[in-house]
Design a protein around this motif. Structure first.
Motif, PDB file in Angstrom:
ATOM      1  N   VAL A  38      10.091  -5.226  -9.399  1.00 42.24           N
ATOM      2  CA  VAL A  38       9.763  -5.159 -10.794  1.00 42.24           C
ATOM      3  C   VAL A  38       8.334  -5.504 -10.765  1.00 42.24           C
ATOM      4  O   VAL A  38       7.935  -6.560 -10.498  1.00 42.24           O
ATOM      5  N   ILE A  39       7.558  -4.866 -11.489  1.00 44.43           N
ATOM      6  CA  ILE A  39       5.960  -4.999 -11.506  1.00 44.43           C
ATOM      7  C   ILE A  39       5.383  -5.056 -13.216  1.00 44.43           C
ATOM      8  O   ILE A  39       5.775  -3.636 -13.872  1.00 44.43           O
ATOM      9  N   GLY A  40       5.385  -6.209 -13.814  1.00 44.79           N
ATOM     10  CA  GLY A  40       5.071  -6.260 -15.041  1.00 44.79           C
ATOM     11  C   GLY A  40       3.832  -5.576 -15.633  1.00 44.79           C
ATOM     12  O   GLY A  40       2.842  -5.259 -14.775  1.00 44.79           O
ATOM     13  N   ALA A  41       3.891  -5.350 -17.069  1.00 44.41           N
ATOM     14  CA  ALA A  41       2.718  -4.555 -17.508  1.00 44.41           C
ATOM     15  C   ALA A  41       1.335  -5.276 -17.160  1.00 44.41           C
ATOM     16  O   ALA A  41       1.026  -6.320 -17.216  1.00 44.41           O
ATOM     17  N   GLY A  42       0.352  -4.183 -16.890  1.00 43.26           N
ATOM     18  CA  GLY A  42      -0.984  -4.723 -16.644  1.00 43.26           C
ATOM     19  C   GLY A  42      -1.053  -5.419 -15.355  1.00 43.26           C
ATOM     20  O   GLY A  42      -2.448  -6.014 -14.952  1.00 43.26           O
ATOM     21  N   ALA A  43      -0.407  -5.686 -14.496  1.00 43.12           N
ATOM     22  CA  ALA A  43      -0.444  -6.554 -13.205  1.00 43.12           C
ATOM     23  C   ALA A  43      -1.242  -5.400 -12.181  1.00 43.12           C
ATOM     24  O   ALA A  43      -1.120  -4.096 -12.139  1.00 43.12           O
ATOM     25  N   GLN A  44      -2.015  -6.044 -11.316  1.00 42.86           N
ATOM     26  CA  GLN A  44      -2.726  -5.245 -10.268  1.00 42.86           C
ATOM     27  C   GLN A  44      -2.178  -6.034  -8.756  1.00 42.86           C
ATOM     28  O   GLN A  44      -2.186  -7.267  -8.622  1.00 42.86           O
ATOM     29  N   VAL A  45      -1.619  -4.784  -8.145  1.00 35.78           N
ATOM     30  CA  VAL A  45      -1.053  -5.186  -6.721  1.00 35.78           C
ATOM     31  C   VAL A  45      -2.099  -4.546  -5.688  1.00 35.78           C
ATOM     32  O   VAL A  45      -2.182  -3.254  -5.713  1.00 35.78           O
ATOM     33  N   GLY A 105      -0.379   0.115 -17.372  1.00 35.09           N
ATOM     34  CA  GLY A 105      -1.159  -0.464 -16.834  1.00 35.09           C
ATOM     35  C   GLY A 105      -1.280  -1.090 -15.224  1.00 35.09           C
ATOM     36  O   GLY A 105      -2.189  -1.830 -15.107  1.00 35.09           O
ATOM     37  N   VAL A 106      -0.313  -0.805 -14.745  1.00 32.25           N
ATOM     38  CA  VAL A 106      -0.145  -1.416 -13.206  1.00 32.25           C
ATOM     39  C   VAL A 106      -0.940  -0.347 -12.247  1.00 32.25           C
ATOM     40  O   VAL A 106      -1.200   0.569 -12.379  1.00 32.25           O
ATOM     41  N   THR A 107      -1.719  -1.244 -11.564  1.00 33.45           N
ATOM     42  CA  THR A 107      -2.518  -0.596 -10.488  1.00 33.45           C
ATOM     43  C   THR A 107      -1.893  -0.941  -8.938  1.00 33.45           C
ATOM     44  O   THR A 107      -1.769  -2.146  -8.636  1.00 33.45           O
ATOM     45  N   LEU A 108      -1.768  -0.238  -8.416  1.00 33.08           N
ATOM     46  CA  LEU A 108      -1.125  -0.069  -6.941  1.00 33.08           C
ATOM     47  C   LEU A 108      -2.571   0.282  -6.094  1.00 33.08           C
ATOM     48  O   LEU A 108      -2.427   1.349  -5.583  1.00 33.08           O
ATOM     49  N   GLY A 109      -3.442  -0.658  -5.829  1.00 31.23           N
ATOM     50  CA  GLY A 109      -4.597  -0.279  -5.280  1.00 31.23           C
ATOM     51  C   GLY A 109      -4.947  -0.647  -3.932  1.00 31.23           C
ATOM     52  O   GLY A 109      -4.207  -1.397  -3.410  1.00 31.23           O
ATOM     53  N   GLY A 110      -6.148  -0.364  -3.546  1.00 31.41           N
ATOM     54  CA  GLY A 110      -6.745  -0.839  -2.244  1.00 31.41           C
ATOM     55  C   GLY A 110      -7.883  -1.891  -2.524  1.00 31.41           C
ATOM     56  O   GLY A 110      -8.510  -2.031  -3.571  1.00 31.41           O
ATOM     57  N   VAL A 111      -8.222  -2.611  -1.178  1.00 30.04           N
ATOM     58  CA  VAL A 111      -9.481  -3.340  -1.559  1.00 30.04           C
ATOM     59  C   VAL A 111     -10.275  -3.270  -0.408  1.00 30.04           C
ATOM     60  O   VAL A 111     -11.270  -4.060  -0.011  1.00 30.04           O
ATOM     61  N   SER A 112     -10.215  -2.024   0.202  1.00 27.27           N
ATOM     62  CA  SER A 112     -11.108  -1.676   1.462  1.00 27.27           C
ATOM     63  C   SER A 112     -11.614  -0.211   1.572  1.00 27.27           C
ATOM     64  O   SER A 112     -10.612   0.656   0.899  1.00 27.27           O
ATOM     65  N   TRP A 113     -12.557   0.336   1.854  1.00 24.99           N
ATOM     66  CA  TRP A 113     -12.949   1.563   1.976  1.00 24.99           C
ATOM     67  C   TRP A 113     -12.421   2.206   3.353  1.00 24.99           C
ATOM     68  O   TRP A 113     -12.849   3.231   3.443  1.00 24.99           O
ATOM     69  N   MET A 128       1.349   4.889 -19.336  1.00 22.01           N
ATOM     70  CA  MET A 128      -0.267   5.137 -19.494  1.00 22.01           C
ATOM     71  C   MET A 128      -0.809   4.099 -18.540  1.00 22.01           C
ATOM     72  O   MET A 128      -0.598   2.767 -18.694  1.00 22.01           O
ATOM     73  N   GLY A 129      -1.854   4.674 -18.048  1.00 20.83           N
ATOM     74  CA  GLY A 129      -2.957   3.844 -17.289  1.00 20.83           C
ATOM     75  C   GLY A 129      -2.137   3.205 -15.840  1.00 20.83           C
ATOM     76  O   GLY A 129      -3.088   2.456 -15.088  1.00 20.83           O
ATOM     77  N   VAL A 130      -1.161   3.957 -15.471  1.00 23.88           N
ATOM     78  CA  VAL A 130      -0.536   3.438 -13.979  1.00 23.88           C
ATOM     79  C   VAL A 130      -1.531   4.171 -12.923  1.00 23.88           C
ATOM     80  O   VAL A 130      -1.807   5.460 -13.113  1.00 23.88           O
ATOM     81  N   VAL A 131      -1.798   3.358 -11.957  1.00 21.81           N
ATOM     82  CA  VAL A 131      -2.553   3.932 -10.790  1.00 21.81           C
ATOM     83  C   VAL A 131      -1.772   3.645  -9.439  1.00 21.81           C
ATOM     84  O   VAL A 131      -1.534   2.461  -9.294  1.00 21.81           O
ATOM     85  N   ILE A 132      -1.421   4.830  -8.727  1.00 23.99           N
ATOM     86  CA  ILE A 132      -0.766   4.337  -7.373  1.00 23.99           C
ATOM     87  C   ILE A 132      -1.321   5.208  -6.322  1.00 23.99           C
ATOM     88  O   ILE A 132      -1.613   6.431  -6.316  1.00 23.99           O
ATOM     89  N   GLY A 133      -1.896   4.368  -5.256  1.00 19.58           N
ATOM     90  CA  GLY A 133      -2.951   4.924  -4.324  1.00 19.58           C
ATOM     91  C   GLY A 133      -2.275   5.751  -3.149  1.00 19.58           C
ATOM     92  O   GLY A 133      -0.981   5.841  -3.159  1.00 19.58           O
ATOM     93  N   TRP A 136      -3.644  14.402 -16.220  1.00 22.70           N
ATOM     94  CA  TRP A 136      -4.196  14.687 -17.686  1.00 22.70           C
ATOM     95  C   TRP A 136      -3.124  14.733 -18.684  1.00 22.70           C
ATOM     96  O   TRP A 136      -3.222  14.174 -19.984  1.00 22.70           O
ATOM     97  N   LEU A 137      -1.942  15.265 -18.088  1.00 17.76           N
ATOM     98  CA  LEU A 137      -0.831  15.586 -18.998  1.00 17.76           C
ATOM     99  C   LEU A 137       0.034  14.091 -19.270  1.00 17.76           C
ATOM    100  O   LEU A 137       0.631  13.907 -20.317  1.00 17.76           O
ATOM    101  N   THR A 138       0.121  13.159 -18.355  1.00 17.53           N
ATOM    102  CA  THR A 138       0.927  11.937 -18.712  1.00 17.53           C
ATOM    103  C   THR A 138       0.016  10.484 -18.723  1.00 17.53           C
ATOM    104  O   THR A 138       0.739   9.765 -19.148  1.00 17.53           O
ATOM    105  N   GLY A 139      -0.968  10.563 -18.207  1.00 13.02           N
ATOM    106  CA  GLY A 139      -1.758   9.442 -18.269  1.00 13.02           C
ATOM    107  C   GLY A 139      -1.254   8.520 -17.023  1.00 13.02           C
ATOM    108  O   GLY A 139      -1.824   7.296 -16.821  1.00 13.02           O
ATOM    109  N   VAL A 140      -0.425   9.035 -16.060  1.00 13.05           N
ATOM    110  CA  VAL A 140      -0.458   8.254 -14.745  1.00 13.05           C
ATOM    111  C   VAL A 140      -0.926   8.862 -13.656  1.00 13.05           C
ATOM    112  O   VAL A 140      -0.763  10.215 -13.468  1.00 13.05           O
ATOM    113  N   GLU A 141      -1.600   8.217 -12.926  1.00  2.70           N
ATOM    114  CA  GLU A 141      -2.032   8.665 -11.798  1.00  2.70           C
ATOM    115  C   GLU A 141      -1.329   8.415 -10.323  1.00  2.70           C
ATOM    116  O   GLU A 141      -1.581   7.159 -10.057  1.00  2.70           O
ATOM    117  N   ILE A 142      -0.879   9.423  -9.756  1.00  7.23           N
ATOM    118  CA  ILE A 142      -0.377   9.132  -8.511  1.00  7.23           C
ATOM    119  C   ILE A 142      -0.694   9.932  -7.534  1.00  7.23           C
ATOM    120  O   ILE A 142      -0.682  11.299  -7.540  1.00  7.23           O
TER     121      ILE A 142
END
Length: 269
Positions: A125-132, A103-111, A84-89, A62-68
């Motif tokens: 280095v991970i560029g803006a908006g990339a999805q890993v 805008g970078v997402t370090l996400g999962g593909v499985s439940w 803003m918009g960074v998500v780290i799983g 909520w404070l930073t726009g970054v979800e870790i």
């Protein structure tokens, strides 16, 4: 704790020419705020205070726009630029001296449980908006171009671009390439994982210009040496150093002159 914060601040100055003072970094870099809060939430997570850790993580989002996620493991001198918009799983692992942009997402593909998020080794280095995505490994020194989607392992010193991400260079960095990268970094061309082998025509043009500059510098240096050996006195003074800030100030001055011109314009004349 304070030594780690000082180390983080120094890493910002090393990688962001917009940073001017320590106070500015402390108060105006939400990516750093998110990392500092995560260190506390991660300790709570490891101590099995998981609900409190998640609540602190949500407050940070909520404070930073970054979800870790508090379960993620972050290395030293990790830098999130803009943030803003960074998500780290939860099971993401990040090495030392890693840089990621907004805008970078370090996400999962499985439940399924277990390891399901990426591992970034040192100096990635991970560029803006990339999805890993997925339990993949981005090798040491690897780069992911802006807005790319990477779902497979990336070798060390390789660059991936596109959707799906494809490797555009996987060869070890030689001396010439190191020289080019150093020059590119000096002028800020390296900030968004731009590579000379990138299919982007702008990146190719920048790479050609850098090669041309280095070749001309070498030729001029050789010519000066030969002339001096014949008794001449040339190239005695060092070339002025180019600084990005000088061009920024010139642009600001030009913008001010344009604004003054607009304000002085009388449509009735």
């Amino acid at each position: 704790m304070f030594s780690r914060i000082k180390e983080d601040i120094k890493s910002v100055f090393d990688r962001d020419p917009a940073a001017r003072t320590t106070f500015e970094v402390l108060t105006n870099y939400p990516g750093m705020h998110a990392i500092w809060i995560h260190r506390l939430s991660h300790k709570l997570w490891l101590a099995d205070w998981k609900l409190l850790a998640r609540m602190l993580s949500t407050f940070s989002r909520w404070l930073t726009g970054v979800e870790i996620h508090p379960g993620a493991t972050l290395g030293r001198r990790f830098f999130i630029d803009h943030g803003m918009g960074v998500v780290i799983g939860e099971t993401a692992e990040i090495g030392d001296d890693v840089t990621i942009y907004h805008g970078v997402t370090l996400g999962g593909v499985s439940w399924n449980g277990g390891k399901r998020h990426p591992t970034l080794e040192d100096n990635v280095v991970i560029g803006a908006g990339a999805q890993v995505l997925g339990p993949i490994i981005i090798g040491k020194g690897g780069k992911v171009g802006s807005n790319s989607v990477v779902v497979k392992d990336l070798p060390a010193n390789a660059t991936a671009v596109g959707i799906p991400g494809r490797i555009v260079n996987a060869k070890p960095t030689d001396a010439a390439e190191e020289k080019r990268q150093a020059a590119a970094k000096k002028f800020g061309f390296d900030a968004y994982a731009v590579s000379a082998d990138n299919p982007d025509p702008v990146a190719k043009a920048i790479g050609r210009l850098l090669d041309h500059m280095h070749l001309m510098d070498d030729k001029v240096a050789s010519l000066c040496k030969e002339v001096n050996q014949l008794g001449g006195e040339v190239c005695q003074e060092a070339l002025p150093e180019l600084r990005v800030g000088e061009f920024v100030e010139d642009e600001k001055a030009a913008a001010q002159r344009r604004q003054e011109h607009v304000e002085s314009f009388d449509p009735e004349i």
